[in-house]
Design a protein around this motif. Structure first.
Motif, PDB file in Angstrom:
ATOM      1  N   ASN A 166       0.826  -1.207   0.000  1.00 40.54           N
ATOM      2  CA  ASN A 166       0.000   0.000   0.000  1.00 40.54           C
ATOM      3  C   ASN A 166       0.859   1.256   0.000  1.00 40.54           C
ATOM      4  N   ALA A 167       1.939   1.216   0.777  1.00 38.20           N
ATOM      5  CA  ALA A 167       2.843   2.368   0.826  1.00 38.20           C
ATOM      6  C   ALA A 167       3.558   2.571  -0.503  1.00 38.20           C
ATOM      7  N   LEU A 168       3.897   1.467  -1.173  1.00 36.96           N
ATOM      8  CA  LEU A 168       4.622   1.569  -2.438  1.00 36.96           C
ATOM      9  C   LEU A 168       3.730   1.989  -3.601  1.00 36.96           C
ATOM     10  N   THR A 169       2.428   1.721  -3.488  1.00 35.96           N
ATOM     11  CA  THR A 169       1.526   1.987  -4.610  1.00 35.96           C
ATOM     12  C   THR A 169       0.726   3.276  -4.448  1.00 35.96           C
ATOM     13  N   LYS A 170       1.082   4.105  -3.507  1.00 39.10           N
ATOM     14  CA  LYS A 170       0.335   5.354  -3.309  1.00 39.10           C
ATOM     15  C   LYS A 170       0.466   6.305  -4.495  1.00 39.10           C
ATOM     16  N   HIS A 171       1.606   6.256  -5.192  1.00 38.04           N
ATOM     17  CA  HIS A 171       1.873   7.210  -6.262  1.00 38.04           C
ATOM     18  C   HIS A 171       1.762   6.573  -7.643  1.00 38.04           C
ATOM     19  N   ILE A 176      -3.348  -0.649  -9.913  1.00 36.77           N
ATOM     20  CA  ILE A 176      -2.296  -1.468  -9.315  1.00 36.77           C
ATOM     21  C   ILE A 176      -2.547  -1.645  -7.827  1.00 36.77           C
ATOM     22  N   GLY A 177      -3.041  -0.619  -7.175  1.00 37.06           N
ATOM     23  CA  GLY A 177      -3.319  -0.702  -5.753  1.00 37.06           C
ATOM     24  C   GLY A 177      -4.349  -1.754  -5.408  1.00 37.06           C
ATOM     25  N   ARG A 178      -5.255  -2.054  -6.332  1.00 41.10           N
ATOM     26  CA  ARG A 178      -6.285  -3.054  -6.069  1.00 41.10           C
ATOM     27  C   ARG A 178      -5.724  -4.474  -6.050  1.00 41.10           C
ATOM     28  N   PHE A 179      -4.488  -4.668  -6.523  1.00 36.84           N
ATOM     29  CA  PHE A 179      -3.864  -5.989  -6.471  1.00 36.84           C
ATOM     30  C   PHE A 179      -3.229  -6.285  -5.118  1.00 36.84           C
ATOM     31  N   GLU A 268      -4.341  16.248 -10.033  1.00 36.36           N
ATOM     32  CA  GLU A 268      -3.173  17.105  -9.909  1.00 36.36           C
ATOM     33  C   GLU A 268      -3.467  18.527 -10.361  1.00 36.36           C
ATOM     34  N   ALA A 269      -4.424  18.679 -11.286  1.00 38.35           N
ATOM     35  CA  ALA A 269      -4.700  20.008 -11.816  1.00 38.35           C
ATOM     36  C   ALA A 269      -5.613  20.827 -10.920  1.00 38.35           C
TER      37      ALA A 269
END
Length: 291
Positions: A166-171, A176-179, A268-269
């Protein structure tokens, strides 16, 4: 008058030919039938009596072959094959579909916050521990220490994997986070199953010939069998946890009429769009101070 049912039917083996895919599919669909969870104690006791009597050569009056096979699968779904004791309800094979659907759905839905990850990974591993204890081997029983060690180790491994990923996929992309839940389940299986079967790894599993005569124990056979179990557990989880990720993500983006890339760019915008308004307010405050 109908003839009495023969006592030569081999109810120790599955009803359907296990050398064919259709036969194996029918067998396992019957074994995992969720409707067996709803059976009452009276129905289980009735099936228990039919099978116990039949094994002793006693056929219940009016019993048909279909009723015998139905009683056999009801009996197998609720009573341990080695010890004969009634198994814990949620640990039975008939409870696997509803329980795993519920837990898997919650793990895939509530994966973003640390408390949710810890809670559902703990629930999942607690359920796995109950299943492992309920279906323990009578030939190589699981001790309390083995069960506790496997439970704590698998839960720790699953939670650590989920939180770390979870920490690695924040950005990265939300897809990908759902895996993360699937990766946590895979890691837990790699830890849990060898620990639960450590006695078999140390002393081997029984080896028999074509006539079921026991020839001895083999540690190599145990290693091969347990490695296959680990791989199969991960592969069994992949359709439900892997395919649904793409379905959920595709549905979300279709409803919101944005693509994954534009979704990230819009986020981001947003601060840039608010900047002129904030600057205008600051100029007003500065002008009032000067006057």
């Amino acid at each position: 008058m109908a003839a009495e049912l023969s006592t030569s039917i081999n109810i120790k083996e599955p009803r359907w030919d296990q050398s064919t895919f259709v036969g194996r599919a029918k067998h396992f669909f019957t074994v995992t039938d969720p409707r067996n969870v709803l059976l009452t104690n009276e129905q289980l006791a009735h099936a228990h009596k039919i099978i116990t009597d039949y094994r002793q050569g006693v056929v219940s009056p009016g019993l048909t072959e279909d009723e015998l096979w139905r009683a056999k699968y009801v009996f197998d779904s609720a009573f341990h094959p080695d010890t004969g004791e009634k198994m814990i309800l949620i640990g039975r094979m008939s409870a696997q579909v509803p329980m795993n659907m519920t837990i898997t759905g919650c793990m895939m839905t509530f994966y973003k916050t640390t408390p949710a990850v810890v809670l559902w990974q703990w629930i999942n591993q607690s359920f796995n521990a109950i299943v492992n204890y309920t279906n323990r081997s009578g030939d190589a029983p699981i001790t309390v220490n083995q069960l506790g060690t496997a439970y704590v180790s698998a839960t720790t491994g699953a939670v650590a994997t989920a939180l770390g990923l979870n920490a690695l996929t924040k950005h990265v992309s939300p897809l990908i986070g759902r895996f993360v839940p699937f990766a946590a389940v895979a890691a837990a299986n790699c830890i849990n199953i060898p620990l639960m079967r450590q006695r078999e790894l140390q002393h081997g599993i029984p080896i028999t010939d074509e006539n079921d005569n026991r020839l001895g124990e083999s540690t190599k056979a145990a290693q091969q069998a347990i490695s296959q179990v680990v791989v199969s557990r991960i592969l069994m989880a992949s359709p439900g946890m892997g395919r649904n990720i793409f379905v959920l993500s595709r549905t979300f983006f279709q409803k919101s009429s944005v693509s994954p890339n534009s979704f990230d760019l819009n986020i981001e915008a947003q601060p840039m769009l608010e900047a002129p308004e904030v600057l205008h307010q600051d100029l007003k405050v500065s002008t009032r101070r000067q006057t």
